[in-house]
Enzyme design. Structure first.
Site, PDB file in Angstrom:
ATOM      1  CB  CYS A 129       1.336  -2.232  -8.850  1.00  0.00           C
ATOM      2  SG  CYS A 129       1.875  -1.352  -7.386  1.00  0.00           S
ATOM      3  CG  HIS A 256      -2.879  -3.725  -6.957  1.00  0.00           C
ATOM      4  ND1 HIS A 256      -2.116  -4.782  -7.423  1.00  0.00           N
ATOM      5  CD2 HIS A 256      -2.032  -2.919  -6.285  1.00  0.00           C
ATOM      6  CE1 HIS A 256      -0.871  -4.627  -7.031  1.00  0.00           C
ATOM      7  NE2 HIS A 256      -0.781  -3.507  -6.334  1.00  0.00           N
ATOM      8  CD  GLU A 258      -4.764  -6.670  -9.086  1.00  0.00           C
ATOM      9  OE1 GLU A 258      -4.930  -5.702  -9.868  1.00  0.00           O
ATOM     10  OE2 GLU A 258      -3.707  -6.847  -8.448  1.00  0.00           O
TER      11      GLU A 258
HETATM   12  N1  LIG Z   1       2.353  -3.914  -5.549  1.00  0.00           N
HETATM   13  C1  LIG Z   1       3.368  -3.644  -6.319  1.00  0.00           C
HETATM   14  O1  LIG Z   1       3.457  -4.046  -7.480  1.00  0.00           O
HETATM   15  C2  LIG Z   1       4.491  -2.822  -5.716  1.00  0.00           C
HETATM   16  C3  LIG Z   1       5.469  -2.317  -6.738  1.00  0.00           C
HETATM   17  C4  LIG Z   1       6.770  -1.827  -6.115  1.00  0.00           C
HETATM   18  N2  LIG Z   1       7.495  -2.908  -5.571  1.00  0.00           N
HETATM   19  C5  LIG Z   1       6.473  -0.760  -5.062  1.00  0.00           C
HETATM   20  O2  LIG Z   1       6.612  -1.007  -3.898  1.00  0.00           O
HETATM   21  O3  LIG Z   1       6.095   0.334  -5.410  1.00  0.00           O
END
Ligand SMILES: NC(=O)CC[C@H](N)C(=O)O
Length: 288
Positions: A129, A256, A258
């Site tokens: 992300c 994600h 994970e």
């Molecule tokens: N969950 C995250 O890593 C978010 C990444 C970034 N801050 C976004 O909002 O896109």
């Protein structure tokens, strides 16, 4: 009611076997976890567990080395040189680097340096992300000479907004501006490492939690300099997976992985990271 008489005794056999085999493991793999909240390891609990699942599958102990991203940058070199030196020593002692998700700009310059180090030194890297967005910013700056390339989240005035706010406006996923939950990623080319790790699948459903995304207007330029976006959503506009060819393992994902990792059923991309860190990825892919 006597429930005991209708319940079978729980079967812990496979758990016991797994726990026993873990206790007997002697080798470990060192993973540099470069984040903002390294004092609060619980903030990254699902990532730590996913690493453990992948390590167990490779008969290795998981040794997570926490690196505060802010210790890696130039400001830390000036103000806290000891912490800076220790952080870089730690990174260099690890077999792979993971930059997990996060919000806000603290630690971002250090994460960019970690991604650059992994890219240039061919150290296996998984960016999740925010970690994927970091690798795009780093690549735009280094390979395309876009010095001030950034995410709109961190620099709304950047001349090169390679990561932008892209609300979804979905009819089925109402709510705030956060793109949340399970979405399908389609692999553009099944000949990429990620698709192979997912069992040569043409798509995968993974969970999301973000507001910003790779700016589709920069994709062509980033790809012409060598970065490959190998997975996107059904519209083809939202980049979900990037890879760097000619690197043992350099993968960024907007989702994600994970969250769906389980003991005995490790996430494909975490498994790939640990296999690459121990030089076993190619053999695994050849078998698949
Ligand atoms: N969950 C995250 O890593 C978010 C990444 C970034 N801050 C976004 O909002 O896109």
């Amino acid at each position: 009611m006597n429930c005991l008489s209708i319940c079978n005794a729980p079967n812990f056999q496979s758990w016991t076997k797994m726990a026993e085999s873990y206790d007997n493991l002697t080798s470990s793999v060192k993973i540099a976890m470069v984040g903002k909240y390294v004092g609060l390891s619980d903030s990254y609990l699902s990532v730590v567990k996913a690493l453990l699942h992948a390590c167990v599958a490779c008969s290795l102990r998981s040794s997570v080395e926490w690196v505060a991203a802010s210790d890696l940058d130039d400001e830390s070199a000036r103000l806290t040189p000891q912490a800076h030196a220790t952080a870089w020593e730690t990174i260099k002692s690890c077999s792979c680097i993971l930059v997990p998700g996060g919000f806000g700009d603290r630690g971002v310059p250090g994460m960019i340096l970690a991604a650059k180090y992994a890219r240039e030194n061919k150290v296996p890297y998984l960016g999740i992300c925010l970690g994927m967005q970091i690798s795009v910013i780093e690549f735009a700056r280094s390979a395309l000479g876009m010095e001030r390339a950034n995410s709109e989240e961190f620099d709304p005035e950047t001349p090169y907004p390679v990561v932008i706010f892209m609300p979804e406006g979905s009819r089925t996923h109402m709510g705030s501006t956060m793109r949340l939950g399970s979405r399908r990623t389609f692999f553009q080319d099944l000949n990429c490492i990620s698709s192979k790790l997912y069992g040569n699948s043409s798509f995968v459903d993974e969970r999301h939690r973000h507001r910003y995304e790779v700016n589709p207007d920069f994709v062509e330029r980033l790809e012409s300099a060598g970065l490959k976006f190998v997975g996107s959503d059904e519209s083809g506009k939202r980049m979900e997976v990037l890879e760097l060819p000619n690197h043992p393992y350099y993968i960024g994902v907007q989702f994600h992985p994970e969250f769906k990792s389980r003991p005995g059923k490790p996430s494909a991309l975490f498994l790939g990271l640990i296999l690459a860190a121990t030089g076993k990825l190619q053999a695994h892919l050849d078998k698949a």
